[in-house]
Scaffold this motif. Structure first.
Motif: not given
Length: 227
Positions: A134, A170-171
């Motif tokens: 995360k 998020w990535d």
């Protein structure tokens, strides 16, 4: 969803596998540098790493490699990945890393590490994502610990395509689209000493992050030159 796939994950995996195969077949990949891919350098197993958000073309990057296992989480998205991987003819190891000691058992982190260690020792290569869970574009130490425990090299790779959608999640994931131009770049092997301490492993993780960023920048630059 936890360990196990289920009908919905199997259906999604089948659809995703077909889509990825379509993208691979319709993408004009830049010719690979002869001898650059890990299995062309040596028959020994290796650890392949890329960023979590840039893993969509991993199967294309590993085209031609034999005996590969891919780590997939216990959640629904991991079950979908497992379905795709199995359809591609690769082995799946279920589990994921975590920064929380309270989640180690739930994430199956320790059994997965032992399975990956034994796979490498038995001649099977591994594909992992480099990010700390995360936290995008920050490399964790899982692959570094595996390399220290087994003596196997780490190879970093970037697999990118000109036709894509870049997401603001998020990535920072990139969704590969068909009918584009593609490029796959591999790094030089990175070895970790068995005597490496925590400080040295931390420095290696920083180097992994830096090299992965550089590989992706270079791959995109090569695609831009071909316009």
């Amino acid at each position: 969803m936890r360990f196990g796939t289920g009908q919905s994950a199997s259906f999604a995996g089948r659809a995703l596998h077909r889509y990825l195969d379509f993208v691979r077949r319709t993408t004009r990949f830049k010719p690979a540098i002869p001898g650059a891919r890990p299995w062309e350098r040596s028959r020994d197993p290796f650890i392949a790493l890329t960023w979590h958000g840039q893993q969509m073309l991993s199967l294309a990057a590993l085209d031609g490699a034999a005996e590969v296992a891919i780590l997939a989480s216990l959640h629904f998205d991991g079950a979908v990945v497992a379905s795709v991987v199995e359809r591609a003819g690769f082995r799946v190891i279920r589990g994921s890393g975590t920064q929380s000691p309270l989640k180690i058992k739930a994430k199956r982190a320790i059994p997965a590490f032992f399975e990956m260690r034994e796979a490498l020792r038995a001649g099977t290569s591994l594909l992992l994502t480099a990010d700390v869970p995360k936290i995008a574009r920050v490399a964790g130490r899982g692959a570094v610990q595996l390399a220290r425990a087994t003596g196997r090299p780490i190879y970093l790779f970037a697999a990118v395509t000109s036709a894509r959608i870049d997401l603001d999640n998020w990535d920072r994931a990139s969704i590969a689209l068909p009918f584009g131009r593609g490029c796959v770049l591999w790094s030089e092997p990175l070895y970790v000493r068995k005597a490496a301490d925590e400080r040295e492993m931390g420095l290696i993780a920083l180097e992994i992050a830096s090299q992965l960023d550089e590989l992706h920048v270079t791959a995109h630059r090569l695609l831009d030159r071909r316009r």
